[in-house]
Design a protein around this motif. Structure first.
Motif, mmCIF file in Angstrom:
data_model
loop_
_atom_site.group_PDB
_atom_site.id
_atom_site.type_symbol
_atom_site.label_atom_id
_atom_site.label_comp_id
_atom_site.label_asym_id
_atom_site.label_seq_id
_atom_site.Cartn_x
_atom_site.Cartn_y
_atom_site.Cartn_z
ATOM 1 N N ASN A 76 -7.598 4.455 6.478
ATOM 2 C CA ASN A 76 -6.147 3.951 6.239
ATOM 3 C C ASN A 76 -5.128 4.735 4.717
ATOM 4 N N VAL A 77 -4.011 4.565 5.198
ATOM 5 C CA VAL A 77 -2.732 4.882 3.327
ATOM 6 C C VAL A 77 -3.307 4.400 2.125
ATOM 7 N N SER A 78 -3.491 5.187 0.633
ATOM 8 C CA SER A 78 -4.056 4.520 -0.401
ATOM 9 C C SER A 78 -3.458 5.873 -1.402
ATOM 10 N N ASP A 79 -3.400 5.248 -2.724
ATOM 11 C CA ASP A 79 -3.185 6.132 -3.292
ATOM 12 C C ASP A 79 -3.842 7.773 -3.550
ATOM 13 N N GLN A 80 -4.912 7.878 -2.922
ATOM 14 C CA GLN A 80 -5.351 9.282 -2.922
ATOM 15 C C GLN A 80 -4.620 9.851 -1.927
ATOM 16 N N GLU A 81 -4.828 9.160 -0.662
ATOM 17 C CA GLU A 81 -4.725 10.137 0.370
ATOM 18 C C GLU A 81 -3.753 9.622 1.634
ATOM 19 N N ASP A 82 -2.775 10.302 1.803
ATOM 20 C CA ASP A 82 -2.324 9.561 3.571
ATOM 21 C C ASP A 82 -3.404 9.953 4.747
ATOM 22 N N TRP A 83 -3.966 9.268 5.661
ATOM 23 C CA TRP A 83 -4.295 9.716 6.634
ATOM 24 C C TRP A 83 -2.954 9.874 8.102
ATOM 25 N N ASN A 84 -1.731 9.501 7.785
ATOM 26 C CA ASN A 84 -0.996 9.374 8.588
ATOM 27 C C ASN A 84 -1.081 8.276 9.737
ATOM 28 N N THR A 85 -1.952 7.097 8.960
ATOM 29 C CA THR A 85 -1.566 5.935 9.584
ATOM 30 C C THR A 85 -1.139 4.116 9.140
ATOM 31 N N ARG A 86 -1.560 3.053 9.965
ATOM 32 C CA ARG A 86 -1.482 2.204 8.841
ATOM 33 C C ARG A 86 -2.140 1.312 10.031
ATOM 34 N N LEU A 87 -3.072 0.437 8.952
ATOM 35 C CA LEU A 87 -4.478 -0.205 9.969
ATOM 36 C C LEU A 87 -4.080 -1.015 8.729
ATOM 37 N N TYR A 88 -4.582 -2.477 10.399
ATOM 38 C CA TYR A 88 -4.577 -3.730 10.051
ATOM 39 C C TYR A 88 -5.712 -5.070 10.036
ATOM 40 N N ILE A 89 -6.254 -5.596 9.274
ATOM 41 C CA ILE A 89 -7.258 -6.308 9.796
ATOM 42 C C ILE A 89 -7.001 -7.512 10.107
ATOM 43 N N ASN A 90 -7.566 -8.019 11.341
ATOM 44 C CA ASN A 90 -6.953 -9.477 12.432
ATOM 45 C C ASN A 90 -7.807 -10.149 12.195
ATOM 46 N N ASP A 91 -7.839 -11.216 11.311
ATOM 47 C CA ASP A 91 -8.245 -12.515 11.434
ATOM 48 C C ASP A 91 -7.926 -13.352 12.250
#
Length: 638
Positions: A295-310
């Motif tokens: 997932n995208v973070s301050d350190q790295e952007d892997w070109n993804t947008r990931l979301y947890i479904n509860d």
């Protein structure tokens, strides 16, 4: 006269007798009519009562005929059933059928008279799934070995479905799987032969091929389930969600497909978010937890947008954030397995987004017909973050090709995995399986007949709604598609090799991409380290010093030459960029350190090798470039 009187008397007697007879007949007629009317009213009352009770789904025909004794030796004569639609208990009447612009029911499997006569290519895997029993067949003894693995047994006799349950599966998987089988017999009434099978409704396969190798081992038990893998012999069957997943509010496939098609129209492909999207439950598998590292973070952007479904929260909030039709907003969507294969596969692929398929371990009945770079983009499981980043980069720099892959994958799902073909797959799989049986199917003790009414009438809430929405309303107007021929050994090898080669090609592109990035980083590091101004001055110092050593004359100041220094050069310049650059590069004090040491010069042979190496690498890069474009054009043409 006397004779006439006598005659008249006889006539009178005759008339009297005739009147008497008429009166008797009339009286009998009135009594008969009253009896007939009473009988008719009684019969009508019985039928009306029976109809009313049947309407309420609580009519038990054994109250009239007596209890039916079921034994393992019962055989039934063929029954011709007149299907009446809609059903009596209100499953159909109470539903609202979505209607398309042409007035047809969108949920009914469509009878497409223009469909190709041959089934889609993935139907050929039916032969491969049943290959372990091709020579020996399925005996009663072999079938019963699957009993310990099964959740339920399905028996089809004379066009009727019976089930015997052994243990409860997860949620109501068994209910909707059985509902699908009942609908299959409504879609193709009287077409399936008698058969008996055992079904395991858990996720992972259980029949390991290694346990049944060699002549000394008996035939493997035929276990039907939703997925398998290359190390197992389980027989794959369409999963329950095609008729709805009530626990998660995922509607039947036909209705979901219509909704996703509408969602596709909301955002054009080029306007979608240019990142890879995934929403799901990461707690079911290690590979999904590993995905969250991407997932995208301050350190790295892997070109993804990931979301947890509860799902617990979704249930409380009415599933407002999990509508499938609202998730077609990104150019790329990630498919990744859960505990085994994932039901989400078909919904992800229906979105027109390019599917990034993380290398799967398991397969369902439809995935084996898909081809890398045609229907999806393969992603490495190990190193998935780097793989995802490259895939998105490739797609954003090859927009037309990426969109084409997404659209082709979506077309495959919409057209080749329509409910019509799902029923055809079930039909052909069960038909081919029935040919292998070496025994006469029987109804075991404790088995119950199941019908649309017996399943749909007692259902409540979403379960009832989804059954109503997925119920087959009338038999198919066309026959099942024709099965293609089995793969020959060479054909099967070519299919598998082509998929493997295309996957390797993507991995080569990925390696080259990161190799190029490594070269770029190395080049950048070289410049940042060795082109500092200190080394620039050192280089100037050493080259001038070495040049000075070569001088064979006395150095003199020629006539007209002027001495220059920072002041004489900078002071006359009045403002502007030139003055600014002089000020910025002005040396304010001498260096505290001496210059770097000059390395020894190249030997003649050493310099030659160095130049040859550079030239060889340049040729290799040129070769890679040509091969890259040739393979890419070839792959995209397929």
């Amino acid at each position: 006269m006397a004779q006439r009187k006598s005659t008249k008397g006889n006539n009178r007697d005759t008339q009297t007798n005739t009147h008497s007879n008429h009166a008797s007949i009339k009286t009998s007629s009135h009594q008969g009519k009253r009896i007939a009317k009473a009988t008719l009213l009684l019969v009508l009352s019985i039928f009306v009562s029976a109809g009313l009770l049947s309407f309420l789904c609580c009519f038990d025909y054994t109250t009239l005929t007596g209890p039916r004794q079921v034994t393992t030796t019962i055989t039934k004569p063929p029954i011709i059933t007149l299907h009446r639609f809609p059903r009596q208990c209100g499953v159909v009447q109470n539903q609202t059928q979505p209607v398309s612009e042409d007035g047809t029911n969108k949920n009914k499997p469509r009878s497409n008279h223009s469909r190709p006569p041959t089934c889609p290519s993935y139907f050929r895997w039916i032969y491969e799934d049943l290959r372990p029993w091709r020579e020996t067949g399925v005996t009663r003894e072999i079938l019963e070995k699957a009993r310990s693995k099964a959740h339920f047994r399905v028996i089809i006799l004379d066009g009727r479905v019976y089930v015997k349950k052994y243990r409860r599966p997860i949620e109501t998987r068994d209910t909707f799987t059985l509902w699908g089988i009942v609908q299959l017999l409504q879609w193709y009434p009287g077409r399936l032969p008698d058969l008996e099978l055992l079904f395991d409704a858990d996720d992972r396969p259980t029949v390991r091929s290694i346990d049944y190798r060699g002549q000394q081992h008996p035939g493997p038990p035929p276990v039907f389930r939703y997925c398998s893998n290359d190390a197992s012999l389980d027989i794959v069957f369409p999963d329950w969600s095609f008729w709805g997943w009530a626990e998660l509010n995922i509607k039947p496939w036909a209705k979901s497909l219509v909704a996703i098609e509408e969602g596709n129209k909301m955002t054009q492909w080029e306007d979608r978010v240019p990142y890879a999207y995934w929403r799901g439950n990461p707690n079911v598998a290690r590979t999904r937890k590993d995905l969250l590292r991407c997932n995208v973070s301050d350190q790295e952007d892997w070109n993804t947008r990931l979301y947890i479904n509860d799902w617990a929260t979704e249930f409380k909030e009415g599933f407002k954030n999990s509508n499938l039709e609202n998730q077609c907003t990104h150019r790329y969507k990630i498919y990744i397995e859960g505990w085994a294969w994932s039901v989400s596969e078909k919904y992800i692929m229906a979105c027109d987004s390019m599917t990034l398929n993380v290398r799967p371990t398991y397969y369902d009945f439809l995935i084996r017909g898909m081809v890398p770079l045609q229907h999806y983009w393969p992603i490495r499981d190990l190193g998935k973050c780097r793989s995802l980043k490259h895939a998105v980069h490739w797609g954003n720099t090859h927009v037309d090709q990426a969109r084409k892959i997404g659209e082709e994958g979506s077309r495959y799902i919409r057209e080749e995995v329509s409910m019509e073909y799902v029923y055809d797959y079930m039909f052909h799989l069960m038909n081919e399986y029935a040919k292998l049986l070496k025994f006469k199917p029987e109804i075991p003790l404790g088995a119950k007949e199941i019908t649309t009414d017996s399943m749909g009438c007692p259902a409540k809430g979403r379960w009832r709604d989804f059954m109503a929405e997925s119920m087959v309303m009338s038999p198919s107007e066309v026959s099942p598609c024709e099965m293609p021929l089995p793969y020959s050994p060479m054909e099967l090898r070519e299919v598998l090799e082509r998929k493997a080669n295309l996957t390797r090609q993507v991995e080569v592109w990925e390696d080259q991409y990161y190799q190029a990035k490594t070269i770029g980083r190395n080049g950048s590091g070289y410049v940042l380290k060795y082109l500092q101004m200190k080394y620039v001055y050192d280089y100037m110092f050493h080259i001038l010093q070495s040049y000075g050593k070569l001088m064979k004359m006395n150095v003199e100041v020629p006539e007209g030459a002027k001495e220059v220094c920072p002041e004489t050069m900078a002071c006359p310049v009045k403002g502007g960029r030139m003055r600014q650059y002089m000020d910025d590069s002005l040396i304010l004090s001498p260096s505290n350190k001496g210059s770097c040491e000059t390395p020894p010069p190249f030997e003649d042979d050493e310099l030659k090798k160095f130049l040859e190496k550079k030239k060889s690498v340049e040729k290799e890069v040129e070769k890679w470039t040509n091969e890259y474009w040739e393979e890419q054009n070839k792959s995209l043409q397929h």
